[in-house]
Enzyme design. Sequence first.
Site, short mmCIF file in Angstrom:
data_model
loop_
_atom_site.label_atom_id
_atom_site.label_comp_id
_atom_site.label_asym_id
_atom_site.label_seq_id
_atom_site.Cartn_x
_atom_site.Cartn_y
_atom_site.Cartn_z
N LYS A 167 0.86 -1.20 0.00
CA LYS A 167 0.00 0.00 0.00
C LYS A 167 0.88 1.24 0.00
O LYS A 167 2.08 1.18 0.34
CB LYS A 167 -0.95 0.04 1.20
N ASP B 236 -2.79 -2.33 10.16
CA ASP B 236 -2.87 -2.11 8.70
C ASP B 236 -3.43 -3.32 7.95
O ASP B 236 -3.58 -3.28 6.74
CB ASP B 236 -1.46 -1.88 8.12
O1 C5P Z 1 -0.59 -2.24 14.79
P1 C5P Z 1 0.79 -2.32 14.25
O2 C5P Z 1 1.50 -3.57 14.68
O3 C5P Z 1 0.86 -2.08 12.78
O4 C5P Z 1 1.56 -1.11 14.89
C1 C5P Z 1 2.92 -1.12 15.23
C2 C5P Z 1 3.14 -0.09 16.32
O5 C5P Z 1 2.91 1.22 15.81
C3 C5P Z 1 2.21 -0.21 17.50
O6 C5P Z 1 2.70 -1.12 18.45
C4 C5P Z 1 2.20 1.19 18.04
O7 C5P Z 1 3.35 1.46 18.80
C5 C5P Z 1 2.29 2.05 16.77
N1 C5P Z 1 0.96 2.47 16.29
C6 C5P Z 1 0.29 3.48 16.96
N2 C5P Z 1 -0.94 3.87 16.52
C7 C5P Z 1 -1.51 3.30 15.44
C8 C5P Z 1 -0.83 2.27 14.75
C9 C5P Z 1 0.41 1.88 15.21
O8 C5P Z 1 0.80 4.03 17.94
N3 C5P Z 1 -2.71 3.71 15.03
#
Ligand code: C5P
Length: 310
Positions: free
Chosen positions: A28, A161
């Site tokens: 993406k 994501d």
């Molecule tokens: O959810 P994902 O594993 O993709 O996110 C990785 C990290 O990015 C999370 O652990 C968090 O620290 C940060 N994050 C966040 N807010 C979001 C998405 C991700 O703080 N909306």
Amino acid sequence: MNTHRRPPDTFAPVSKPEPAFQLRSPAKINVFLEVHGKRDDGFHELETVMLRTNLYDVLRFEATTCDALRVRLADYSLPALTATFPLDDSNLILRAARALRERTQTRHGAVITVNKQIPAEAGLAGGSSNAATTLLGLNRLWGLNLTKQTLHETAASLGSDINFFVEECQSALCTGRGEQVAPIQTSGCFHFVAAQPGSGNSTPEVFRQLEFADVTDRRRIQSTIQALQRGSTAHLQVASFNRLTQAAQQLNPEIAELMHKMKQMTDRAVFMSGSGSTCYIMARNQREAGRLKARLQHLNCRWLGALNVR
Ligand code: C5P
């Protein structure tokens, strides 16, 4: 420097019944990302527009007679892509497969072979896309017949994501942590030339770096959505925005340097995708994208590619 190469279609064609088949796992690109504050659960409230691109990994799913789950790479000779691909419990493909087994209380086995083309730590969601493709692929391989809703719930338990890819749409407004997906109907085709500097970014670190005290005017998403609906690259160029850019540049000075050079060499506005470190410019059509990519050929970067979104 590695340029984007299409993965060869080396695997057997799909036939029924399906002991094995392959699926594309797309990258993406974010053309808008605003952060609306930190939530009690530690995540950040987002408003972002994600587009599904023509850059993709290929995942091959193969049933096994035992309950073993195995993930392997199709090609270990590309160090830039394989060095960053974990084969331990942090691998999102394995986590997605285990989450599906847990949810369905089954012990199916599978071998999943990944033909990796999407660079890691790039803000292109290669890992999240692989996880979503695993949910869709194993649902089919194992004959689970799980609904989209159940796949969405499983996706949300694994990351922010992943739901965008489970939705299987071309373009969407994603809110909440990023897991609330509302498809957008776009017109025409959008072209991008993207480059990743020498080092990648860690998403949690970029969010931590973000300082809310500096945010006085939150950007509005509406003109980005309208530009996509109209099929207007000119409008998209004016409307695009990414709140994480400054924080990512502070952590990784190579991003600011790369953006500066891309602007100098093309005279185009330069944007960053997601939490970086991929930066991109927009082109009016494929021919112009090719010309702009050729101009950037001598950039000192880890990855350079022309992407499009239909
Ligand atoms: O959810 P994902 O594993 O993709 O996110 C990785 C990290 O990015 C999370 O652990 C968090 O620290 C940060 N994050 C966040 N807010 C979001 C998405 C991700 O703080 N909306």
